[in-house]
Write an enzyme that holds these catalytic residues in place. Structure first.
Site, PDB file in Angstrom:
ATOM      1  N   ARG A 104       0.879  -7.106   2.321  1.00 31.94           N
ATOM      2  CA  ARG A 104       0.944  -5.777   2.525  1.00 31.94           C
ATOM      3  C   ARG A 104      -0.203  -5.526   3.416  1.00 31.94           C
ATOM      4  NH1 ARG A 104      -3.433  -1.710   0.719  1.00 31.94           N
ATOM      5  NH2 ARG A 104      -2.766   0.071   1.869  1.00 31.94           N
TER       6      ARG A 104
ATOM      7  N   ARG B  30      -9.504  12.166  -3.123  1.00 36.26           N
ATOM      8  CA  ARG B  30      -9.520  12.556  -1.679  1.00 36.26           C
ATOM      9  C   ARG B  30      -9.282  14.028  -1.339  1.00 36.26           C
ATOM     10  NH1 ARG B  30      -5.664   8.060   0.157  1.00 36.26           N
ATOM     11  NH2 ARG B  30      -6.975   6.222   0.017  1.00 36.26           N
TER      12      ARG B  30
ATOM     13  N   GLU C 265       6.644  -0.854  -4.068  1.00 34.45           N
ATOM     14  CA  GLU C 265       6.182  -1.487  -2.620  1.00 34.45           C
ATOM     15  C   GLU C 265       6.221  -2.926  -2.460  1.00 34.45           C
ATOM     16  OE1 GLU C 265       3.147   1.633  -0.875  1.00 34.45           O
ATOM     17  OE2 GLU C 265       3.227   1.842  -3.014  1.00 34.45           O
TER      18      GLU C 265
ATOM     19  N   ASN D 220      -1.491  -8.448  -1.881  1.00 32.93           N
ATOM     20  CA  ASN D 220      -2.282  -7.214  -1.309  1.00 32.93           C
ATOM     21  C   ASN D 220      -3.804  -7.338  -1.416  1.00 32.93           C
ATOM     22  OD1 ASN D 220      -3.433  -4.685  -0.778  1.00 32.93           O
ATOM     23  ND2 ASN D 220      -2.235  -3.578  -2.092  1.00 32.93           N
TER      24      ASN D 220
ATOM     25  N   HIS E  17       1.789   4.970   3.604  1.00 34.00           N
ATOM     26  CA  HIS E  17       2.887   4.645   2.485  1.00 34.00           C
ATOM     27  C   HIS E  17       4.242   4.600   3.188  1.00 34.00           C
ATOM     28  CE1 HIS E  17       0.018   7.389  -0.446  1.00 34.00           C
ATOM     29  NE2 HIS E  17      -0.109   6.030  -0.852  1.00 34.00           N
TER      30      HIS E  17
END
Ligand code: AMP
Length: 401
Positions: free
Chosen positions: A92, A242, A386, A7, A181
């Site tokens: 990813r 956020r 993930e 990633n 996601h």
């Protein structure tokens, strides 16, 4: 067969090496940070729980990848004796735009399309490309794959993904809702159906991925039909830093009053808001829960707002699908915060969900049912992973399936 999962961010490389021949096992994981700064570092941990850290300048991603490979093959702390033992690399990738509906083996065409999506994910896609090119430099013959955060949501109908803005803006700039996601939502829905012995293609599922970033997805017959993140990950639920959904008029008002540039406003909505900004305490649910327990009213209100917004989306998505069979809680908060799960899932009898508050207590990082046996709708905690999804997709693609 060992698969390296990467990633890559603009100044970091997170990695995991997984052995995928039998039951998947993590052999080692770590992170290279501060790439491009005067001093960088690597923190590596192997499956013997030994930690290994080095500090040295890491001028670019190629040097970062070389450090990762050196750590994996290190005589003392490594887990493989030669780089030949790595069969493939899975990346990813944050944004696949409208090009990718599933994971792909990297070739010139895939790279060009990931490059074409840089405009949509300017902080992420260029960094992923640096990582892919660094692997090509260091391990030129190894197969590489891209696993996208967005691809699972490409099944959304246009009525879910379009914004009510002039249509030409969609045509000109591809401004629409993409969702993120996706790997996690798909993984937990499939895992839960496997546990329950259900055919996903006959079910209506709402997956709540509640981590530092958070999103919720309506999955009908195995396909994402709506999700709360949009053109960017800012839309939807309240998150650690956020805003989630916010009146655009309020943002314009704040920009004017506080004299914020576009870049300031971007940083404001992504980094200065959410549970952290509102509470002025922390973005971490554990801290907020501890403060609320002590009687801190702002912490309590933050937790109430957080749960309220998840509940609203659950109601909306049940309406979108004309019902729901299963609600899944995952991500750091969904898997571990009994308090958030109680606040979200209690009092949903209208929907056919009878929450089991006693069973919910104390469930952390497990795959468990948290609704009562007589409940028409099942609620579950499911652990997400993930990196494992990326490794599984990579294995499938290199095996030509
Ligand atoms: P993630 O981004 O999925 O790794 O989730 C990270 C977040 O999970 C943290 O910021 C915490 O808010 C939350 N979290 C992790 N463990 C717990 C816990 N035991 N109780 C409540 N929240 C937790």
């Amino acid at each position: 067969m060992n698969i390296l999962v990467l990633n890559c961010g603009s100044s970091s490389i997170k990695y995991q090496l997984l052995e995928m021949s039998g039951e998947p096992q993590v052999l080692a994981k770590g992170i290279v940070e501060r790439i491009g700064l005067s001093m960088g570092c690597l923190a590596h941990k192997n499956n013997r729980d030994e930690k290994y850290e080095i500090e040295q300048p890491v001028p670019n991603h190629t040097v970062g990848i070389q450090l990762v490979l050196a750590a994996l093959t290190d005589k003392n702390h490594g887990v493989i004796s030669s780089l030949d033992e790595i069969k493939a690399v899975g990346h990813r990738v944050a944004h696949g735009g409208e090009y990718f509906t599933q994971s792909v083996l990297l070739d010139a065409d895939a790279i060009a399309k990931i490059e074409a999506c840089c405009d949509l994910a300017p902080l992420h896609n260029p960094a992923h490309l640096l990582g892919m090119r660094a692997i090509m430099d260091v391990l030129p013959n190894i197969p590489q794959t891209a696993v996208f955060d967005t691809s699972f949501h490409q099944s959304m109908p246009a009525s879910s993904y379009m914004y009510p803005i002039p249509y030409r803006l969609y045509e000109q700039y591809k401004i629409r809702r993409y969702g993120f996601h996706g790997t996690s939502h798909k993984f937990v829905a499939e895992k839960a159906c496997k546990i329950l012995g259900w055919n996903i293609e006959e079910k209506k599922i709402i997956t709540c991925h509640l981590g530092n970033g958070a999103s919720i997805t309506a999955i009908k017959n195995g396909k994402s039909v709506d999700t709360s993140m949009g053109f960017t990950p800012v839309e939807g639920l309240m998150m650690g830093t956020r805003t989630g959904d916010l009146d655009l008029g309020a943002l314009l008002f704040i920009m004017e009053k506080e004299n914020l540039s576009v870049s300031d406003a971007n940083s404001f909505i992504n980094k200065k808001c959410g549970t952290n900004g509102f509470s002025e305490i922390s973005s971490d649910m554990r801290d907020l829960e501890a403060e609320a327990e002590k009687g801190n009213e702002r912490a309590e209100l933050t937790l109430q707002m957080y749960a309220h917004r998840v509940r609203k989306y659950i109601g909306a998505y049940a309406a979108v699908m004309n019902g729901v069979d299963l609600i899944i809680m995952t991500g750091g908060i969904g898997e571990n915060s009994c308090d958030t799960r109680r606040r979200v899932l209690n009092d949903m009898e209208y929907l056919g969900l009878i929450f089991d508050n006693e069973k919910n207590k104390g469930i952390r990082a497990k795959d468990e049912i948290i609704s009562k046996p007589e409940s028409k709708v099942i609620a579950m905690t499911i652990t997400t992973n993930e990196e494992l999804v990326i490794a599984m997709d990579t294995l499938r693609l290199v095996n030509g399936k």
